[in-house]
Scaffold this active site. Structure first.
Site, PDB file in Angstrom:
ATOM      1  N   ASP A 149    -121.683 -49.350  -6.994  1.00 33.78           N
ATOM      2  CA  ASP A 149    -120.230 -48.867  -8.611  1.00 33.78           C
ATOM      3  C   ASP A 149    -119.334 -50.148  -8.378  1.00 33.78           C
ATOM      4  OD1 ASP A 149    -117.963 -48.141  -9.468  1.00 33.78           O
ATOM      5  OD2 ASP A 149    -116.208 -48.107  -7.862  1.00 33.78           O
TER       6      ASP A 149
ATOM      7  N   ASP B 174    -136.992 -31.490 -13.538  1.00 30.25           N
ATOM      8  CA  ASP B 174    -136.651 -30.735 -12.638  1.00 30.25           C
ATOM      9  C   ASP B 174    -136.692 -28.802 -12.258  1.00 30.25           C
ATOM     10  OD1 ASP B 174    -133.757 -30.363 -11.089  1.00 30.25           O
ATOM     11  OD2 ASP B 174    -132.938 -28.958 -11.985  1.00 30.25           O
TER      12      ASP B 174
ATOM     13  N   ASP C 126    -134.387 -38.144 -15.893  1.00 25.63           N
ATOM     14  CA  ASP C 126    -134.658 -36.256 -15.302  1.00 25.63           C
ATOM     15  C   ASP C 126    -133.645 -35.679 -16.445  1.00 25.63           C
ATOM     16  OD1 ASP C 126    -133.972 -34.635 -13.464  1.00 25.63           O
ATOM     17  OD2 ASP C 126    -133.795 -35.712 -11.611  1.00 25.63           O
TER      18      ASP C 126
ATOM     19  N   ASP D  20    -113.927 -47.836  -9.144  1.00 25.67           N
ATOM     20  CA  ASP D  20    -113.320 -46.052  -9.180  1.00 25.67           C
ATOM     21  C   ASP D  20    -113.980 -45.191  -7.710  1.00 25.67           C
ATOM     22  OD1 ASP D  20    -116.127 -45.815 -10.219  1.00 25.67           O
ATOM     23  OD2 ASP D  20    -115.307 -44.580 -12.311  1.00 25.67           O
TER      24      ASP D  20
ATOM     25  N   ASN E  69    -116.911 -50.638 -10.955  1.00 28.87           N
ATOM     26  CA  ASN E  69    -115.509 -50.707 -11.752  1.00 28.87           C
ATOM     27  C   ASN E  69    -114.316 -50.620 -10.506  1.00 28.87           C
ATOM     28  OD1 ASN E  69    -115.964 -47.980 -11.568  1.00 28.87           O
ATOM     29  ND2 ASN E  69    -115.649 -48.326 -13.772  1.00 28.87           N
TER      30      ASN E  69
ATOM     31  N   ASP F 200    -122.167 -46.357 -10.747  1.00 25.46           N
ATOM     32  CA  ASP F 200    -122.611 -46.153 -12.326  1.00 25.46           C
ATOM     33  C   ASP F 200    -124.134 -47.096 -13.524  1.00 25.46           C
ATOM     34  OD1 ASP F 200    -121.398 -48.735 -12.660  1.00 25.46           O
ATOM     35  OD2 ASP F 200    -119.434 -48.014 -12.107  1.00 25.46           O
TER      36      ASP F 200
ATOM     37  N   GLU G   6    -140.963 -31.294 -10.656  1.00 25.13           N
ATOM     38  CA  GLU G   6    -140.444 -31.109  -9.260  1.00 25.13           C
ATOM     39  C   GLU G   6    -141.375 -29.160  -8.893  1.00 25.13           C
ATOM     40  OE1 GLU G   6    -136.996 -30.267  -6.874  1.00 25.13           O
ATOM     41  OE2 GLU G   6    -136.918 -29.656  -9.295  1.00 25.13           O
TER      42      GLU G   6
ATOM     43  N   HIS H  18    -133.167 -37.259  -2.811  1.00 28.46           N
ATOM     44  CA  HIS H  18    -131.975 -36.696  -3.138  1.00 28.46           C
ATOM     45  C   HIS H  18    -131.441 -35.442  -2.074  1.00 28.46           C
ATOM     46  CE1 HIS H  18    -133.581 -34.907  -6.606  1.00 28.46           C
ATOM     47  NE2 HIS H  18    -131.474 -34.075  -6.684  1.00 28.46           N
ATOM     48  N   ASP H  19    -132.445 -34.468  -2.016  1.00 28.49           N
ATOM     49  CA  ASP H  19    -131.704 -33.253  -1.411  1.00 28.49           C
ATOM     50  C   ASP H  19    -132.284 -33.183  -0.325  1.00 28.49           C
ATOM     51  OD1 ASP H  19    -131.533 -32.352  -4.516  1.00 28.49           O
ATOM     52  OD2 ASP H  19    -133.543 -31.536  -4.951  1.00 28.49           O
TER      53      ASP H  19
END
Ligand code: ISL
Ligand code: CA
Length: 548
Positions: free
Chosen positions: A21, A195, A98, A25, A23, A29, A250, A323-324
């Site tokens: 990150d 995907d 993706d 928040d 910034n 990003d 995928e 990521h899954d």
């Protein structure tokens, strides 16, 4: 076999929300990625696969896209994107995006129009039925059909109800997809990870399915529909063939027997697929939270049989997590006393199989699964829906939370641990999901300062793969099929023969199936070599030898 850059590359997957990150928040990003490109270059990877960064209401963290031509506000602007791409190319790395086109977000303008009336010009961009035609269930719990008030009809959503499935039967929709692909390719990106691409063609008779085994339904009912190859050939013809890019599908629901229909070199469809041979194999009939014990022999069988099924005709991409799925070291290794050794062993495996390897962010740090005590700390829609469903069904919720600790997708979505400062240096604000409490010891600052760390082992192993092309292209043979302790195999081609030994236990293994030792030259090992141990393997020890 043809030789080409995308076979020789190693991919690194970035899940942008959790990467860095810039910034404060609390959300990773694009500028945060730019700041870490030198780090990735130092690691030695070639291609970045970026999980979705398009505009999205984030019901499924970007896998629900509301504008394919724009960047998610939290991630930055198109100018940031252009700068990131230029900075990646400047460092001689590549960027694969993706492509999520089995479904869009319900907030996409197409769906906003489509749902308005039955004669709307966009009606046919989605799949509408006056009644539920069957018993299909969503991947993420509940019916796959959602009634929509405006027209009193049902639309199909194989994922959440905010992810309506696109209607690939409609040639106009397909042209829209090809246009958006050209938009990004013309910007200079280097390919797509597609995907759930085997799901795009639906069985138009909409048969009922037997949900006693969900993964079987995926393979037999949802995936590999009647027109999937026709659509992919059309996509290749219209778009892919005009660019020098990497494409990886995928391949959820694709068996090894079907794989070359997608990636056979004569097929003109995709370059490679990520297969699910090992990704689903610890799921019981009740799905991923119904965990089944596995044996090393089954694990080995997956890689061996996929290697032989693809043969010299096609290509695959290999990963041990993404990521899954859970963290590779927690799932296949020992994330306690042998965390470093077993992470390095898994890197040795991943980087010495045929197929383009994909490393998930944080693996090089030896990052592990997380176990939050409270369901409120979880963010993933799959986990939250499954939790609600289990609760409704009166299940044992403590046991369910334990299953989430093992299998939940948030295991791999906690922020990357950059250092030992607050929130692991990921953000100056409050992270969108808590960091793993082990960040004090497991973090990038620590591994970069330690010459014996996972980072430097991954780096070394990446070099080994580059310098020994047999590890990329060579043939493969499993050595001792039946061992439940050791994974040993041979790779060979006209440039040499290699033996790879991996001890998948925390015990010393002494019965190694070794050829004549004095012909062997050690290429790499995850322990300091000591001659005493030449014929035995210590806990989670990995070694590659070359035959002289
Ligand atoms: O996450 C899974 C295990 O429960 C998989 O079944 C996953 O849903 C499947 O591999 C499809 O994944 C892809 O499409 C989904 C998205 O949520 C995943 O993040 C993505 O990788 C819908 O777009
Ligand atoms: Ca941010």
């Amino acid at each position: 076999m043809t030789k080409t850059w995308w076979k020789e590359s190693v991919i690194y997957q970035i899940y942008p929300r959790s990467f860095n990150d810039s910034n404060g928040d609390g959300i990773g990003d694009l500028r945060g990625i730019i700041q870490k490109l030198d780090y990735l270059k130092e690691l030695g990877i070639d291609v970045i696969w970026l999980s979705p960064i398009y505009k999205s209401p984030n019901d499924d963290n970007g896998y629900d896209i509301s504008d394919y031509y724009d960047i998610m506000e939290e991630f930055g602007t198109m100018a940031d994107f252009d700068e990131m791409l230029a900075e990646i190319h400047k460092r001689e790395m590549k960027l694969v995006m993706d492509l999520v086109v089995n479904h869009s977000s319900d907030e996409h303008i197409w769906f906003q129009e489509s749902r308005k009336s039955k004669d709307n010009p966009y009606r046919d961009y989605y799949i509408w039925k006056p009644e539920k035609p069957n018993n299909w269930l969503s991947f993420f719990s509940g019916s796959a059909w959602q009634k929509d008030e405006a027209t009193d009809e049902y639309y199909l959503h194989l994922f959440t109800k905010k992810q309506p499935d696109l209607n690939w039967e409609n040639p106009k929709l397909r042209q829209e997809v090809y246009s958006l692909m050209r938009f990004w390719l013309d910007k200079g990106i280097d390919g797509f990870r597609m995907d759930v691409i085997p799901l795009i063609s639906k069985r138009l008779d909409y048969p009922d399915a037997d949900f006693s085994d969900f993964n079987k339904v995926i393979a037999e009912v949802y995936a590999n529909g009647p027109r999937v190859h026709e659509f992919l050939k059309e996509m290749h013809e219209e778009v892919l063939q005009h660019y020098d890019i990497l494409t990886v599908g995928e391949a959820v629901g694709v068996s090894k027997e079907q794989a070359n229909l997608y990636v056979g070199e004569d097929r003109k469809e995709l370059h490679m697929i990520f297969h699910f041979g090992h990704m689903f194999f610890d799921h019981g009939a009740g799905g991923k939270f119904d965990i089944r014990k596995w044996k090393l022999s089954e694990f080995k069988e997956v890689f061996s049989s996929w290697h032989h099924a693809i043969g010299d005709r096609g290509w695959i991409s290999t990963n041990l997590d993404n990521h899954d799925f859970p963290r590779m070291v927690s799932r296949w290794g020992n994330d306690k006393e042998y965390r470093v050794e077993s992470a390095n062993l898994l890197a040795t495996l991943l980087l010495s199989l045929r197929g383009t390897p994909s490393i998930y962010q944080g693996s090089e740090l030896g990052m592990t699964n997380v176990a939050f005590d409270h369901i409120e700390d979880y963010r993933d829609v799959e986990t939250m829906n499954a939790y609600a469903e289990a609760k409704e069904a009166g299940k044992d919720m403590d046991a369910f939370l334990k299953a989430v600790h093992q299998q939940g997708r948030d295991n791999v979505r906690t922020p990357i641990q950059w250092d030992d400062s607050e929130h692991a240096g990921f953000t100056n604000g409050t992270p969108w999901i808590k960091v793993n409490p082990n960040y004090k010891t497991i973090n990038a600052k620590a591994v970069l300062a330690d010459p014996n760390s996972t980072f430097y082992y991954f780096q070394k192993m990446l070099k080994v793969r580059k310098e020994h092309s047999t590890l990329v292209y060579g043939d493969y043979e499993l050595i001792d099929n039946n061992s439940e302790e050791i994974y040993a195999y041979r790779r060979w081609d006209e440039n040499g023969t290699y033996y790879i030994y991996l001890n998948f236990t925390s015990d010393l293994q002494t019965k190694l199936p070794m050829p004549n030792m004095d012909q062997l030259e050690l290429v790499i090992s995850n322990y300091e070599r000591s001659s005493d141990y030449d014929v035995s393997l210590r806990a989670w020890e990995a070694r590659i030898y070359k035959v002289n």
